[in-house]
Scaffold this motif. Structure first.
Motif, PDB file in Angstrom:
ATOM      1  N   ASP A  24     -59.362  46.637 -37.513  1.00 27.79           N
ATOM      2  CA  ASP A  24     -58.461  45.553 -37.139  1.00 27.79           C
ATOM      3  C   ASP A  24     -59.256  44.462 -36.416  1.00 27.79           C
ATOM      4  N   ASP A  34     -51.377  44.989 -42.817  1.00 24.50           N
ATOM      5  CA  ASP A  34     -51.193  46.368 -42.385  1.00 24.50           C
ATOM      6  C   ASP A  34     -49.844  46.924 -42.840  1.00 24.50           C
ATOM      7  N   ALA A  39     -54.312  49.243 -44.717  1.00 20.46           N
ATOM      8  CA  ALA A  39     -54.108  49.706 -43.350  1.00 20.46           C
ATOM      9  C   ALA A  39     -55.193  49.144 -42.451  1.00 20.46           C
ATOM     10  N   LEU A  40     -54.801  48.723 -41.261  1.00 22.69           N
ATOM     11  CA  LEU A  40     -55.752  48.274 -40.247  1.00 22.69           C
ATOM     12  C   LEU A  40     -55.809  49.328 -39.146  1.00 22.69           C
TER      13      LEU A  40
END
Length: 87
Positions: A24, A34, A39-40
């Motif tokens: 992130d 996300d 996905a972070l």
């Protein structure tokens, strides 16, 4: 370097339908939404990374959904034709 420079590898992965899991960081968050296209995960947090990867391994349907959404995003926004329309 990915704290400041937007890499192309994640765009290439999205374009072929591979869900992207990335740190992130601002340069990566530009390319991964996300929970939608990938996905972070908090940078430098191996426990969070292991948890997120484990979740995706256990959920093939979720992986497929993220990969499909990532591909749609890449094809819709990161091609020569999309750039020409935008500019």
């Amino acid at each position: 370097v990915t704290r400041a420079v937007t890499p192309m590898k994640s765009v290439e992965a999205s374009a072929v339908g591979t869900p992207v899991v990335a740190s992130d960081l601002p340069a990566l968050a530009e390319l991964v939404q996300d929970g939608v296209t990938g996905a972070l995960v908090p940078a430098e947090d191996p426990v969070a990374w292991a948890r997120r990867l484990g979740d995706l391994i256990a959920e093939p349907g979720r992986r497929e959904a993220l990969g499909s959404a990532g591909r749609a995003w890449a094809v819709g926004t990161r091609t020569w034709a999309a750039n020409a329309r935008r500019y």
